[in-house]
Scaffold this active site. Structure first.
Site, short mmCIF file in Angstrom:
data_model
loop_
_atom_site.label_atom_id
_atom_site.label_comp_id
_atom_site.label_asym_id
_atom_site.label_seq_id
_atom_site.Cartn_x
_atom_site.Cartn_y
_atom_site.Cartn_z
N GLU A 268 0.82 -1.21 0.00
CA GLU A 268 0.00 0.00 0.00
C GLU A 268 0.86 1.27 0.00
OE1 GLU A 268 -3.22 0.49 -0.40
OE2 GLU A 268 -3.38 -1.66 -0.76
N CYS B 142 -12.43 1.87 -15.15
CA CYS B 142 -12.89 3.26 -15.02
C CYS B 142 -11.66 4.17 -14.92
CB CYS B 142 -13.77 3.42 -13.79
SG CYS B 142 -14.66 5.00 -13.72
#
Length: 350
Positions: free
Chosen positions: A41, A196
Site C-alpha cells: 500500500e 474506469c
C-alpha cells in the site's frame, strides 16, 4: 448511482466483476500478511502496480518482515527504494517499522487509530490495511476510488478539496459490504485502475454504467473535476560529475529534509561560479577542465528541475575522502546498491 440501486447491489456487482476480471496474482496477495499488505500500500501510493511489483519482490527478498525492516539501515532501505520515487514514503516506512518494534512488540497494530499514528499511514492507507490484512469493515479513498465515486454519483468539484473529500468518504463508507472486505477493497482499486480509467474509460464493459450519472450524461471526460491548474515553475541546479583516476564518482548525501532527502546524489550548486569554488576546495586539478553536458529535465509534482551536469575526470581529492556522512567515492559497480534519485542514476549511466 440512483436511489433505486442499493448498497448491496453496488458491492455485489463490483465483486462479481472482480471475480471475473480483477487482479488475483499480485505478489503481495500470496501470502497476504499485514506486513506485505502495508508495504504494498505504501509503494502503490502515486505509483502503478506494474512499476511496484518488481520493487516489492526485491524489497521483500531483502527485508522479509517488519523486524528486518526496523533493523535495516536507512541507506539499505533507500537503496531498495531507489528509482521508485517519493522517497518520504521509504523514510516513513522505516520510521514506522521502528515504532512498531518499540511500541507494538514488532507487529503492525490492527487498530485504525494506532495505524494512523504511524508515519506515512493516512486514513485511506489504514483502511486498506485493515480490510485486506484482517477483513475489517474499513473504507478506502485513493485516487481510483475517488474517480469512480465522482463519476457514478456525479460529484462536482476537485476531489482534493476538503468538502468534496468529506462527501466521498460518506459514500465510500456507506457502500461497504458485510463480507469479503479484502476482495472488495482490491476490487475498487482494480476497477479504477483497469476499467474506469482517467482517460478513455471502458464504459461499455462497466457493470454499473446504467446507474452512473457521468455515463448517462456523457460526462465521463469531465468528472472528476480536474485540479485547478497553473504552470509549473522551473528551477535549475548545477551538478558535478567528478571522477577520480580509478573511475569512481564522487557522491554527496542530500540534506535530511527537502527533495531526495538523505539520498546520495551529485554535488549540487546554484550556479557554475559556486560549483567551481566548491571544486577548487575539494580536488587537486584545473577546474577549467570542467565540461558541460546535456541538460536533464525532471518533473516533480510542484516544479520542473533542469539538471545542468558538469564533468571532470581523473582528479585527486585534496584531502582523503572516505565513506562518511557527507561525501563518498563509489565505483560504477557500487552504484546499483546505493540509493540514488532516478534522474541522477540515469545521468551517470549516460
Amino acid at each position: 448511482m440512483t436511489q433505486a440501486t442499493g448498497v448491496a447491489d453496488f458491492s455485489m456487482r463490483l465483486l462479481d466483476w472482480f471475480d471475473h476480471h480483477g487482479r488475483h496474482d499480485l505478489p503481495w496477495q500470496h501470502p497476504r500478511t499485514p506486513y506485505r499488505v502495508w508495504l504494498s500500500e505504501i509503494m502503490l501510493q502515486q505509483t502503478q502496480v506494474a512499476v511496484v511489483a518488481p520493487y516489492f519482490e526485491r524489497f521483500i527478498a531483502a527485508l522479509p518482515d517488519l523486524p528486518a525492516l526496523a533493523a535495516a539501515s536507512q541507506d539499505e532501505v533507500l537503496a531498495l527504494w531507489s528509482g521508485l520515487g517519493y522517497y518520504a514514503r521509504a523514510r516513513n516506512l522505516h520510521a514506522a517499522a521502528k515504532a512498531c518494534v518499540d511500541i507494538h512488540a514488532g507487529e503492525l497494530p490492527c487498530d485504525a487509530e494506532a495505524l494512523r499514528a504511524l508515519p506515512g499511514i493516512g486514513r485511506s492507507t489504514a483502511g486498506a490495511i485493515l480490510a485486506q490484512a484482517w477483513g475489517e469493515r474499513a473504507a478506502i479513498l485513493d485516487g481510483n476510488v475517488k474517480r469512480v465515486l465522482c463519476r457514478v454519483h456525479g460529484i462536482e468539484g476537485w476531489p482534493g478539496t476538503p468538502a468534496v473529500e468529506k462527501k466521498l468518504w460518506v459514500i465510500a463508507e456507506s457502500l461497504l459490504p458485510v463480507t469479503r472486505l479484502a476482495d472488495y477493497t482490491q476490487a475498487q482499486m482494480d476497477f479504477g485502475a483497469t476499467l474506469c480509467t482517467r482517460s478513455d474509460p471502458a464504459c461499455t464493459l462497466c457493470p454499473i454504467r446504467h446507474d452512473c450519472i457521468a455515463f448517462r450524461g456523457g460526462r465521463t471526460a469531465e468528472l472528476p473535476s480536474p485540479k485547478p491548474g497553473k504552470p509549473l515553475p522551473q528551477r535549475s541546479a548545477h551538478m558535478l560529475v567528478i571522477e577520480d583516476d580509478a573511475g569512481r564518482v564522487l557522491l554527496q548525501r542530500r540534506p535530511p529534509t527537502g527533495i531526495w532527502a538523505c539520498l546520495w546524489s551529485l554535488p549540487e550548486h546554484a550556479d557554475i561560479a559556486e560549483a567551481r569554488h566548491w571544486l577548487e576546495h575539494h580536488v587537486e586539478d584545473d577546474v577549467e577542465r570542467l565540461q558541460a553536458g546535456e541538460p536533464v529535465m525532471h518533473g516533480f509534482s510542484h516544479y520542473r528541475l533542469q539538471i545542468l551536469p558538469h564533468r571532470i575526470a581523473g582528479v585527486r581529492a585534496r584531502t582523503a575522502i572516505g565513506d562518511n556522512d557527507d561525501l563518498r567515492w563509489a565505483s560504477r559497480a557500487e552504484l546499483a546498491g546505493i540509493g540514488l534519485p532516478a534522474p541522477i542514476r540515469r545521468l551517470l549511466k549516460e
